[in-house]
Design an enzyme around this catalytic site. Structure first.
Site, mmCIF file in Angstrom:
data_model
loop_
_atom_site.group_PDB
_atom_site.id
_atom_site.type_symbol
_atom_site.label_atom_id
_atom_site.label_comp_id
_atom_site.label_asym_id
_atom_site.label_seq_id
_atom_site.Cartn_x
_atom_site.Cartn_y
_atom_site.Cartn_z
ATOM 1 N N HIS A 44 90.565 8.105 3.581
ATOM 2 C CA HIS A 44 89.275 7.212 3.253
ATOM 3 C C HIS A 44 88.055 8.031 2.953
ATOM 4 O O HIS A 44 87.054 7.737 2.678
ATOM 5 C CB HIS A 44 89.149 6.386 4.408
ATOM 6 C CG HIS A 44 90.170 5.435 4.755
ATOM 7 N ND1 HIS A 44 91.299 5.745 5.238
ATOM 8 C CD2 HIS A 44 90.059 3.864 4.643
ATOM 9 C CE1 HIS A 44 92.168 4.615 5.316
ATOM 10 N NE2 HIS A 44 91.333 3.408 5.024
ATOM 11 N N ASP A 173 89.154 4.525 16.815
ATOM 12 C CA ASP A 173 89.032 4.012 15.341
ATOM 13 C C ASP A 173 90.500 3.737 15.013
ATOM 14 O O ASP A 173 91.322 4.656 14.777
ATOM 15 C CB ASP A 173 88.457 5.040 14.514
ATOM 16 C CG ASP A 173 88.430 4.647 13.131
ATOM 17 O OD1 ASP A 173 88.966 3.552 12.788
ATOM 18 O OD2 ASP A 173 87.931 5.614 12.049
ATOM 19 N N MET A 174 91.045 2.548 14.743
ATOM 20 C CA MET A 174 92.452 2.360 14.452
ATOM 21 C C MET A 174 92.768 1.124 13.527
ATOM 22 O O MET A 174 91.949 0.250 13.822
ATOM 23 C CB MET A 174 93.226 2.299 15.811
ATOM 24 C CG MET A 174 92.834 0.823 16.705
ATOM 25 S SD MET A 174 93.841 0.819 18.155
ATOM 26 C CE MET A 174 94.065 -0.790 18.610
ATOM 27 N N TRP A 225 105.186 -7.240 18.478
ATOM 28 C CA TRP A 225 104.773 -8.559 18.511
ATOM 29 C C TRP A 225 103.364 -8.815 18.821
ATOM 30 O O TRP A 225 102.646 -9.659 18.628
ATOM 31 C CB TRP A 225 105.692 -9.402 19.001
ATOM 32 C CG TRP A 225 105.938 -9.089 20.458
ATOM 33 C CD1 TRP A 225 105.099 -9.523 21.604
ATOM 34 C CD2 TRP A 225 106.808 -8.410 21.006
ATOM 35 N NE1 TRP A 225 105.560 -8.953 22.876
ATOM 36 C CE2 TRP A 225 106.845 -8.271 22.441
ATOM 37 C CE3 TRP A 225 108.041 -7.799 20.381
ATOM 38 C CZ2 TRP A 225 107.580 -7.692 23.335
ATOM 39 C CZ3 TRP A 225 108.877 -6.877 21.206
ATOM 40 C CH2 TRP A 225 108.470 -7.062 22.456
ATOM 41 N N LYS A 226 102.825 -7.747 19.764
ATOM 42 C CA LYS A 226 101.563 -8.107 20.352
ATOM 43 C C LYS A 226 100.459 -7.527 19.352
ATOM 44 O O LYS A 226 99.609 -8.292 19.082
ATOM 45 C CB LYS A 226 101.418 -6.948 21.638
ATOM 46 C CG LYS A 226 102.373 -7.586 22.811
ATOM 47 C CD LYS A 226 102.036 -6.657 23.820
ATOM 48 C CE LYS A 226 103.115 -7.110 25.195
ATOM 49 N NZ LYS A 226 103.014 -6.180 26.381
ATOM 50 N N GLY A 306 87.987 10.439 20.145
ATOM 51 C CA GLY A 306 86.450 10.699 19.572
ATOM 52 C C GLY A 306 86.658 12.449 19.882
ATOM 53 O O GLY A 306 85.778 12.882 18.956
#
Length: 334
Positions: A44, A173-174, A225-226, A306
């Site tokens: 990014h 951050d995911m 699925w979660k 972090g």
């Protein structure tokens, strides 16, 4: 190869100015792209510049648009992004959330009709460096199959959570996929495999080969699925709170990655009910337990979200920022 941070930023800024961005816009965006690569999020950072410029050229990003206030109620405000530059809109929205939190203890800003914000962690880091807890997320076009299906029908909807702690904040951050498509790209370009399976190949087998997942578009949600359910929840909250587009809406319009997306920015004063010393003591107890957990590999330090960013940042500023050779040459020509 490795380049100095200022050189990286300068090359990106030149490309953005050539694409028609104003001096102020190019300065803000080149800083964010360069910082993303510096912090190890190459997908990014530099790597995303050619696609952003392509979207500008296609008219999917309006360089003359600025986000406008639509509605406000107490600590909550809603803005229309006007399909403007996603980084610029997100910077303003996260800053406004902090301003509201200073006044109310909590600030919530929703943003509809905006474009790709690039690295979502940028805005969580901004918020936590101002001394506030930050939570922000975005929805995306469909990029992941809902659990039990074969084709993409939900977004991977990145979420970021940041909590102040001394000079080493917790910053998660995911994406809601095991790996983002950006991470797949970076791993493929490096000629490597993923450390753990990240999706299914075209025959329905779990695989660690990034190119096979990119081909099948069957990226794996976190927690199976979660994660699938969590992705739906994030999309619903972002689109409803901002009165904006869902993944289904973006799919119908078909204008690439995150064009017209919906976002939420939350800032919370961590010292509303306790002092800074008290909050640090609370955090320290858990962080010490995490850091001192029994290691699987005695030679590998356990870190919390972090810490890795801060280590990569320090290394990049002394040894240079890693860039992919082919992408570097491509951006230099823009």
């Amino acid at each position: 190869m490795f380049v100095k941070f200022e050189e990286l930023k300068s090359v990106i800024k030149k490309a953005l100015l050539n694409a028609g961005l104003s001096e102020e816009q190019a300065e803000i965006c080149s800083e964010v792209h360069a910082q993303s690569s510096r912090d190890g999020v190459e997908s990014h950072g530099l790597n995303r510049v050619p696609r952003f410029i392509d979207y500008v050229n296609k008219g999917w990003v309006d360089l003359n648009s600025e986000m406008e206030l639509v509605n406000a109620r107490g600590f909550m405000e809603h803005y229309d992004g006007g399909l403007g530059i996603g980084i610029v809109n997100a910077k303003k929205a996260s800053k406004r959330a902090v301003e509201l939190a200073k006044e109310h203890g909590l600030g919530l800003v929703t943003l509809s009709n905006t474009t790709h914000w690039m690295r979502g962690g940028t805005y969580a880091w901004d918020t936590v460096e101002d001394g506030f807890i930050g939570i922000n997320w975005t929805n995306t076009e469909s990029s992941m199959p809902v659990w039990g299906s074969k084709k993409p029908t939900i977004g991977n909807n990145p979420i970021c959570i940041a909590v102040p702690y001394k000079d080493r904040p917790f910053v998660l951050d995911m994406a809601i996929s095991q790996y983002s498509y950006g991470k797949l790209e970076v791993t493929r370009l490096a000629g490597k495999e993923l450390p753990y399976p990240g999706g299914f190949d075209k025959d329905g087998n779990l695989t660690s080969v990034p190119g096979d997942i990119e081909e099948s578009l069957r990226i794996l949600p976190i927690g199976y699925w979660k994660g699938s359910g969590f992705a739906i929840a994030l999309d619903l909250m972002a689109s409803i709170l901002s009165k904006g587009r869902t993944a289904a809406d973006m799919d119908r319009e078909g204008k690439g990655s995150c064009t017209g997306c919906s976002q939420v920015f939350i800032a919370i004063d961590p010292y509303v009910f306790s002092t800074k010393e008290e909050t640090e003591k609370i955090a320290e107890g858990l962080i010490n337990q995490v850091k001192n957990a029994e290691r699987i590999d005695p030679n590998k330090e356990i870190t919390y979200p972090g810490e890795g960013v801060l280590a990569r940042r320090k290394k990049a500023l002394t040894e240079g920022v890693h860039v992919d050779d082919s992408v570097w040459e491509e951006v230099k020509k823009l």
